[in-house]
Design an enzyme around this catalytic site. Structure first.
Site, mmCIF file in Angstrom:
data_model
loop_
_atom_site.group_PDB
_atom_site.id
_atom_site.type_symbol
_atom_site.label_atom_id
_atom_site.label_comp_id
_atom_site.label_asym_id
_atom_site.label_seq_id
_atom_site.Cartn_x
_atom_site.Cartn_y
_atom_site.Cartn_z
ATOM 1 N N TYR A 90 0.844 -1.197 0.000
ATOM 2 C CA TYR A 90 0.000 0.000 0.000
ATOM 3 C C TYR A 90 0.881 1.249 0.000
ATOM 4 C CZ TYR A 90 -3.917 -3.093 1.068
ATOM 5 O OH TYR A 90 -4.863 -4.083 1.015
ATOM 6 N N ASN A 113 -12.823 0.346 -5.061
ATOM 7 C CA ASN A 113 -12.512 0.061 -6.457
ATOM 8 C C ASN A 113 -13.742 -0.542 -7.152
ATOM 9 O OD1 ASN A 113 -11.505 -0.842 -8.910
ATOM 10 N ND2 ASN A 113 -10.127 -2.354 -8.015
ATOM 11 N N CYS A 121 -6.499 -4.709 -7.762
ATOM 12 C CA CYS A 121 -6.244 -4.440 -6.351
ATOM 13 C C CYS A 121 -5.761 -5.682 -5.610
ATOM 14 C CB CYS A 121 -7.467 -3.824 -5.689
ATOM 15 S SG CYS A 121 -9.006 -4.685 -5.988
ATOM 16 N N HIS A 122 -5.942 -6.861 -6.199
ATOM 17 C CA HIS A 122 -5.431 -8.086 -5.562
ATOM 18 C C HIS A 122 -3.905 -8.106 -5.523
ATOM 19 C CE1 HIS A 122 -5.704 -9.033 -9.881
ATOM 20 N NE2 HIS A 122 -4.690 -9.854 -9.669
ATOM 21 N N GLU A 150 -1.595 -15.655 -11.113
ATOM 22 C CA GLU A 150 -0.486 -14.865 -11.641
ATOM 23 C C GLU A 150 0.869 -15.362 -11.158
ATOM 24 O OE1 GLU A 150 -1.465 -10.826 -10.634
ATOM 25 O OE2 GLU A 150 -3.011 -10.743 -12.174
#
Length: 165
Positions: A90, A113, A121-122, A150
């Protein structure tokens, strides 16, 4: 306008205006009014389906973030430049958005979001690489699953943008 579609995770929905995607409903998206999808919305629905199925996908899309505060827009734009498979904190994201030290404000922007997956945002973790929070349906389980798609390893150290894997 709204178009819902099935994915390996369940039903998603895209809301859009002529300017771009306004909202993504993460599974389980409720039933609702439907509009015929434009070619770009059809392409994006297919890309989201592929991504959630573990296949590479181009999730780039025009967004309509009208009404979104300027700070949140900067956060979203900065985060969209974070490549798949990379994470950041963050605090890192606050710096990229031009407001170092605003980690809590980044968290607030991400909780609001409207387009999860498109604004990934993950990929944002708490300090020290902890998983942090996730406000989309499924909570932390969904965040872990998205990160796993990912190549993220559970509770691994944060890999800032540009860092080697």
């Amino acid at each position: 306008m709204r178009h819902s579609f099935e994915t390996p995770w369940g039903r998603c929905a895209l809301h859009w205006t002529p300017r771009g995607v306004r909202r993504v409903e993460f599974p389980p998206a409720p039933a609702g009014a439907e509009d015929p999808p434009t070619p770009s919305i059809r392409r994006l629905a297919r890309a989201i389906r592929d991504f959630l199925g573990g296949r590479p996908a181009d999730l780039g899309a025009d967004l309509d973030l009208e009404g979104t505060p300027p700070f949140a827009r900067r956060v979203y734009e900065s985060l969209r430049r974070t490549p798949a498979g990379r994470t950041l904190s963050y605090g890192d994201l606050a710096g990229l958005a031009g407001t170092p030290g605003a980690a809590r404000a980044v968290g607030t922007a991400l909780r609001r979001n409207p387009v999860p997956i498109l604004v990934p945002c993950h990929r944002v973790l708490a300090a020290g690489g902890r998983i942090g929070g996730f406000s989309a349906p499924g909570g932390l389980d969904s965040k872990r699953r998205l990160l796993a798609l990912e190549g993220w390893e559970a509770e691994a150290p944060v890999r800032p943008v540009g860092a080697a894997r």
